[in-house]
Design a protein around this motif. Structure first.
Motif, PDB file in Angstrom:
ATOM      1  N   ASP A 146       0.842  -1.187   0.000  1.00 24.68           N
ATOM      2  CA  ASP A 146       0.000   0.000   0.000  1.00 24.68           C
ATOM      3  C   ASP A 146       0.878   1.238   0.000  1.00 24.68           C
ATOM      4  O   ASP A 146       2.004   1.229   0.524  1.00 24.68           O
ATOM      5  N   PHE A 147       0.346   2.334  -0.553  1.00 24.54           N
ATOM      6  CA  PHE A 147       1.161   3.549  -0.610  1.00 24.54           C
ATOM      7  C   PHE A 147       1.518   4.028   0.794  1.00 24.54           C
ATOM      8  O   PHE A 147       2.593   4.603   0.998  1.00 24.54           O
ATOM      9  N   ALA A 148       0.629   3.787   1.760  1.00 21.03           N
ATOM     10  CA  ALA A 148       0.912   4.198   3.138  1.00 21.03           C
ATOM     11  C   ALA A 148       2.193   3.562   3.655  1.00 21.03           C
ATOM     12  O   ALA A 148       2.897   4.146   4.486  1.00 21.03           O
ATOM     13  N   ASP A 149       2.517   2.361   3.163  1.00 15.14           N
ATOM     14  CA  ASP A 149       3.716   1.663   3.620  1.00 15.14           C
ATOM     15  C   ASP A 149       4.990   2.215   3.000  1.00 15.14           C
ATOM     16  O   ASP A 149       6.077   2.012   3.541  1.00 15.14           O
ATOM     17  N   ILE A 150       4.882   2.888   1.864  1.00 14.00           N
ATOM     18  CA  ILE A 150       6.077   3.383   1.183  1.00 14.00           C
ATOM     19  C   ILE A 150       6.256   4.889   1.360  1.00 14.00           C
ATOM     20  O   ILE A 150       7.163   5.469   0.760  1.00 14.00           O
ATOM     21  N   VAL A 151       5.409   5.498   2.180  1.00 17.46           N
ATOM     22  CA  VAL A 151       5.505   6.946   2.400  1.00 17.46           C
ATOM     23  C   VAL A 151       6.911   7.376   2.836  1.00 17.46           C
ATOM     24  O   VAL A 151       7.443   8.363   2.307  1.00 17.46           O
ATOM     25  N   PRO A 152       7.567   6.689   3.784  1.00 17.38           N
ATOM     26  CA  PRO A 152       8.912   7.135   4.163  1.00 17.38           C
ATOM     27  C   PRO A 152       9.886   7.185   2.994  1.00 17.38           C
ATOM     28  O   PRO A 152      10.674   8.137   2.883  1.00 17.38           O
ATOM     29  N   ALA A 153       9.851   6.194   2.100  1.00 18.77           N
ATOM     30  CA  ALA A 153      10.737   6.210   0.941  1.00 18.77           C
ATOM     31  C   ALA A 153      10.383   7.353   0.007  1.00 18.77           C
ATOM     32  O   ALA A 153      11.264   8.020  -0.557  1.00 18.77           O
ATOM     33  N   ALA A 154       9.076   7.597  -0.171  1.00 18.78           N
ATOM     34  CA  ALA A 154       8.640   8.709  -1.011  1.00 18.78           C
ATOM     35  C   ALA A 154       9.058  10.047  -0.421  1.00 18.78           C
ATOM     36  O   ALA A 154       9.421  10.987  -1.147  1.00 18.78           O
ATOM     37  N   VAL A 155       9.030  10.147   0.911  1.00 19.12           N
ATOM     38  CA  VAL A 155       9.459  11.371   1.586  1.00 19.12           C
ATOM     39  C   VAL A 155      10.955  11.604   1.368  1.00 19.12           C
ATOM     40  O   VAL A 155      11.390  12.742   1.155  1.00 19.12           O
ATOM     41  N   VAL A 156      11.738  10.545   1.414  1.00 19.76           N
ATOM     42  CA  VAL A 156      13.173  10.667   1.141  1.00 19.76           C
ATOM     43  C   VAL A 156      13.393  11.278  -0.232  1.00 19.76           C
ATOM     44  O   VAL A 156      14.205  12.200  -0.408  1.00 19.76           O
ATOM     45  N   VAL A 272       1.656  12.956   6.862  1.00 16.37           N
ATOM     46  CA  VAL A 272       1.979  12.877   5.438  1.00 16.37           C
ATOM     47  C   VAL A 272       1.836  14.231   4.748  1.00 16.37           C
ATOM     48  O   VAL A 272       2.724  14.680   4.006  1.00 16.37           O
ATOM     49  N   HIS A 273       0.733  14.904   5.008  1.00 18.96           N
ATOM     50  CA  HIS A 273       0.473  16.144   4.268  1.00 18.96           C
ATOM     51  C   HIS A 273       1.270  17.331   4.782  1.00 18.96           C
ATOM     52  O   HIS A 273       1.448  18.316   4.056  1.00 18.96           O
TER      53      HIS A 273
END
Length: 372
Positions: A146-156, A272-273
């Motif tokens: 789920d995208f919620a699980d990859i948020v930290p990588a996306a934030v990086v 997130v936001h």
């Protein structure tokens, strides 16, 4: 390496796919807020994060870097990103758009490597670190997460890329300073913390919170924006957007550290936001007048109207985060809708300013010709 001056129209065409990702991503966000939830658009809700981060932010950054690189092979990246947007919206199996986005980010990494070979800098190293997060995110997402699980990588990806571009654009205040080395070390630590998150979510998430706060504090202390805020017109506008962005990055760090990792709900929304709207979009507002000129050779001229979407963005986000912390549903929806309006209004305002400026310049040329 072959350099060439590419025509503008392919850039405009590829920019349309970036715009499509933005518009559909915002529509998907509205459905998650409960607006138009009973319409066919509701099916976009699950793809909100991918459209906004991979399609919009990743597509815009990849296109801008490709234009700057001036190499034919680097255009594979924006084309792959556009393909990712198209296949995602077409409902293809997730592995298809994920593979396309992954290719786009790998090409972006190759672009940074090319730039590094020309001139090795901390700024390029920081932006390259962002690619690690992007590729990790797309591969993980393509594998079914789920995208919620990859948020930290996306934030990086988002944070490293933007901080690296700030280091690149503000060489006078960053280059050669102890803070430059410190910021680089903090970004690399952020990458490591995102990998730790994959093994121990709560520990990795808290570590990222500390690092986001540190990055915001260290960077804002040396960024030229602190001086430009006392200037006038466009420099002041960009400085206001950047300082507000750093403020939200610090807020995000506190939220991540204070409340820990959640996969859904109000606290997840606030965490997130604060990053993607408060920091990322505010920085896009700040740099759009310059970046657009590099991509399609049309700049957004300064006008006080540019402040309207900025006020709506940060006011709406403040309402949204407070509502998140108090679990106040109606205020949360209102804040989210205001955020969408802010982004759309910025796009419309920019288009009007570019169009009217072009007409004004043409009229001025005609007047000069008439006098001759």
């Amino acid at each position: 390496m072959t350099k060439h001056r590419s025509p503008v129209w392919p850039r405009g065409l590829l920019l349309m796919f970036v715009g499509a990702a933005l518009l559909t991503g915002l529509l998907a966000g509205l459905t998650l807020l409960g607006v138009w939830a009973d319409t066919p658009a509701a099916s976009l809700g699950a793809d909100h994060g991918a459209l906004m981060v991979f399609g919009f932010v990743g597509g815009a950054i990849g296109l801008e870097r490709t234009v700057a690189a001036k190499t034919r092979w680097s255009w594979v990246g924006p084309v792959a990103s556009a393909l990712g947007v198209v296949t995602l919206l077409a409902g293809a199996p997730r592995i298809v758009p994920a593979a396309a986005f992954t290719v786009a980010f790998l090409v972006l990494g190759a672009v940074y490597l090319t730039i590094h070979r020309r001139q090795a800098t901390h700024a390029v190293l920081v932006q390259s670190a962002g690619v690690i997060g992007a590729v990790f995110a797309t591969v993980w997402w393509g594998g079914g997460a789920d995208f919620a699980d990859i948020v930290p990588a996306a934030v990086v990806f988002a944070v490293a890329t933007i901080i690296g571009e700030r280091m690149e654009l503000a060489r006078v205040s960053f280059a050669g300073t102890a803070a430059e080395t410190t910021i680089t070390a903090l970004i690399l630590a952020l990458v490591a913390a995102s990998l730790l998150f994959a093994l121990h979510p709560q520990i990795g998430f808290a570590a990222m919170g500390v690092l986001l706060l540190a990055i915001a504090v260290v960077t804002v202390r040396i960024d030229v924006a602190r001086r430009l805020v006392h200037a006038g017109k466009l420099p002041k506008y960009t400085a206001v957007c950047m300082l507000a962005g750093y403020g939200w990055l610090a807020v995000a760090g506190l939220l991540w550290l204070g409340f820990g990792h959640t996969r859904a709900g109000h606290l997840h929304d606030a965490a997130v936001h604060s990053v993607f709207l408060g920091f990322v979009v505010s920085m896009i507002f700040a740099h759009a007048p310059f970046i657009l000129g590099g991509v399609i050779r049309k700049t957004i001229p300064y006008h006080p109207a540019l402040y309207v979407p900025v006020v709506l963005l940060h006011g709406g986000l403040a309402l949204r985060v407070v509502a998140d912390l108090r679990a106040a549903g109606p205020a949360w929806v209102a804040g989210g809708v205001i955020n969408v309006v802010a982004v759309l209004l910025f796009a419309v305002t920019g288009f009007i300013l570019v169009t009217t400026d072009r007409r004004r310049r043409r009229a001025a040329r005609e007047r000069r010709s008439a006098r001759v």
